[in-house]
Design a protein around this motif. Structure first.
Motif, PDB file in Angstrom:
ATOM      1  N   TRP A 187       0.864  -1.251   0.065  1.00  0.00           N
ATOM      2  CA  TRP A 187      -0.180  -0.198   0.065  1.00  0.00           C
ATOM      3  C   TRP A 187       0.917   1.397  -0.106  1.00  0.00           C
ATOM      4  O   TRP A 187       0.648   2.130  -0.709  1.00  0.00           O
ATOM      5  N   ARG A 188       1.966   1.124   0.839  1.00  0.00           N
ATOM      6  CA  ARG A 188       2.810   2.319   1.000  1.00  0.00           C
ATOM      7  C   ARG A 188       3.450   2.769  -0.277  1.00  0.00           C
ATOM      8  O   ARG A 188       3.546   3.865  -0.631  1.00  0.00           O
ATOM      9  N   LEU A 189       3.914   1.630  -1.086  1.00  0.00           N
ATOM     10  CA  LEU A 189       4.581   1.711  -2.464  1.00  0.00           C
ATOM     11  C   LEU A 189       3.780   1.794  -3.561  1.00  0.00           C
ATOM     12  O   LEU A 189       4.238   2.251  -4.670  1.00  0.00           O
ATOM     13  N   GLY A 190       2.487   1.780  -3.467  1.00  0.00           N
ATOM     14  CA  GLY A 190       1.451   2.030  -4.408  1.00  0.00           C
ATOM     15  C   GLY A 190       1.611   0.693  -5.457  1.00  0.00           C
ATOM     16  O   GLY A 190       1.451   1.041  -6.694  1.00  0.00           O
ATOM     17  N   ARG A 191       2.160  -0.572  -4.919  1.00  0.00           N
ATOM     18  CA  ARG A 191       2.547  -1.736  -6.042  1.00  0.00           C
ATOM     19  C   ARG A 191       1.152  -2.646  -5.816  1.00  0.00           C
ATOM     20  O   ARG A 191       0.650  -2.581  -4.552  1.00  0.00           O
ATOM     21  N   PRO A 192       0.788  -3.252  -6.938  1.00  0.00           N
ATOM     22  CA  PRO A 192      -0.094  -4.446  -6.578  1.00  0.00           C
ATOM     23  C   PRO A 192       0.560  -5.460  -5.902  1.00  0.00           C
ATOM     24  O   PRO A 192       1.847  -5.495  -5.665  1.00  0.00           O
ATOM     25  N   LEU A 193      -0.189  -6.347  -5.128  1.00  0.00           N
ATOM     26  CA  LEU A 193       0.438  -7.532  -4.306  1.00  0.00           C
ATOM     27  C   LEU A 193      -0.441  -8.696  -4.565  1.00  0.00           C
ATOM     28  O   LEU A 193      -1.496  -8.843  -4.708  1.00  0.00           O
ATOM     29  N   ILE A 194       0.693  -9.712  -4.886  1.00  0.00           N
ATOM     30  CA  ILE A 194       0.129 -11.007  -5.125  1.00  0.00           C
ATOM     31  C   ILE A 194       0.842 -11.788  -4.064  1.00  0.00           C
ATOM     32  O   ILE A 194       1.947 -12.118  -3.829  1.00  0.00           O
ATOM     33  N   THR A 195      -0.122 -12.585  -3.520  1.00  0.00           N
ATOM     34  CA  THR A 195       0.248 -13.279  -2.168  1.00  0.00           C
ATOM     35  C   THR A 195       0.173 -14.921  -2.756  1.00  0.00           C
ATOM     36  O   THR A 195      -0.848 -15.398  -3.025  1.00  0.00           O
TER      37      THR A 195
END
Length: 270
Positions: free
Chosen positions: A57-65
Motif C-alpha cells: 500500500w505504501r509503495l503503491g504496488r499491486p500485491l500477489i500473495t
C-alpha cells in the motif's frame, strides 16, 4: 492452489494498519528502490503478512500473495497450458503475472515449497531479473516495480527443513519478532477494540506462556491469537473463556500442558 491476486486499487482503499517495531519500513523501501529481494524471518503470527500488505500500500504496488505448501510445483507459480474446446491456451501463473505487472510477489512460508520449485526464483533475485518460461521459450524480463518477498519461520523450520544457502544468500533478510509489550498491547487494542487494561492483560499472559517455549510447548501464542481472544471478549464471551478457546486450545492437545495454560489464564484474569 488459489493465490491471492489483489491489485491495490481493488484490494484496499485504506491503509493496512501496521505499527513499526524498528526501521523495517525504511529498510524495505530501500530494498524496493534498489530492486533487492527480501526475506522476512520471524515466528508465526508476528505480523509478517500485515507488514507486506502495508508496504505494498505504501509503495503503491499491486500485491500477489502465494501460500506455499508441499505440493506447490513450478508450474503452479509460472503457468501451464490449458485445454479448451478450440485448442490449448497458455495461462500465466501468479509469479508470472507479478513479473509482467511489476507487482510485489509474496511467497508465504516459502520453505514449505519443494526445492525444485524454489530454484525457479533464482534468476529473479539477481541482476538478471528474468523469469525463464521453458514451456513457451520466453525469458520474461521483470517489469519496473516487481519485487520478490518471501517469509518463513526459522525456529519451526530448523527442526524440519530449511532453505539452501544458495537461495538464502539471494535475499536481504529482515528479522521480525513479537513487538515489545507496550506496542503489542497497542496492536491488540487497535485490531480488536478492547480496552487498554484487557489488551495489557492479554500481552502479559502471552509473555508468561512464551517462557514455556522448548519446555513442552513447541509453539507460543502469536499476536494473532491475542487479537482473536480479544475479539471474542468484545462479542460478549467471558475473557477467560475466550482465552481458553483462542489461545490455550490452539497451542496444545496435551492434557497436562492444557491444565498449566489454563492455570496461567486463571492467574492472569482473576
Amino acid at each position: 492452489m488459489n493465490p491471492d491476486l489483489r491489485p491495490l486499487a481493488e484490494a484496499s482503499a485504506s491503509e493496512p494498519w501496521y505499527q513499526p517495531a524498528g526501521n523495517e519500513v525504511e529498510l524495505f523501501e530501500q530494498c524496493h528502490a534498489h530492486q533487492l529481494a527480501v526475506m522476512l524471518k520471524g515466528p508465526t503470527g508476528c505480523g509478517k503478512t500485515r507488514f507486506v500488505e502495508h508496504m505494498a500500500w505504501r509503495l503503491g504496488r499491486p500485491l500477489i500473495t502465494i501460500a506455499c505448501h508441499d505440493d506447490l510445483a513450478a508450474s503452479d507459480l509460472i503457468g501451464r497450458y490449458l485445454i479448451q474446446h478450440d485448442g490449448t491456451v497458455w495461462q500465466d501463473g501468479p509469479l508470472t503475472r507479478a513479473v509482467r505487472q511489476g507487482a510485489i510477489c509474496y511467497l508465504d512460508e516459502v520453505v514449505e515449497a519443494r526445492q525444485d520449485t524454489v530454484v525457479v526464483l533464482h534468476a529473479l533475485t539477481d541482476h538478471r531479473r528474468i523469469l525463464p518460461i521453458d514451456k513457451t521459450g520466453e525469458n520474461l524480463q521483470a517489469a519496473p516495480g516487481f519485487q520478490l518477498v518471501v517469509s518463513y519461520n526459522p525456529g519451526y523450520q530448523r527442526m524440519l527443513k530449511d532453505l539452501k544457502p544458495s537461495t538464502r544468500q539471494r535475499f536481504v533478510a529482515m528479522d521480525l519478532d513479537f513487538p515489545a509489550a507496550e506496542h503489542e498491547a497497542n496492536i491488540v487494542r487497535h485490531e480488536s477494540g478492547v480496552d487498554h487494561a484487557t489488551a495489557t492483560g492479554l500481552v502479559s499472559l502471552a509473555l508468561r506462556i512464551r517462557q514455556l517455549k522448548d519446555r513442552g510447548l513447541s509453539e507460543v501464542p502469536s499476536t494473532r491469537l491475542l487479537i482473536a481472544a480479544a475479539t471474542l471478549s468484545t462479542c460478549g464471551i467471558g475473557l477467560r473463556e475466550a482465552c481458553y478457546a483462542a489461545i490455550v486450545s490452539p497451542l496444545s492437545d496435551e492434557p497436562s500442558m492444557i491444565d498449566a495454560l489454563r492455570d496461567l489464564v486463571d492467574g492472569t484474569f482473576i
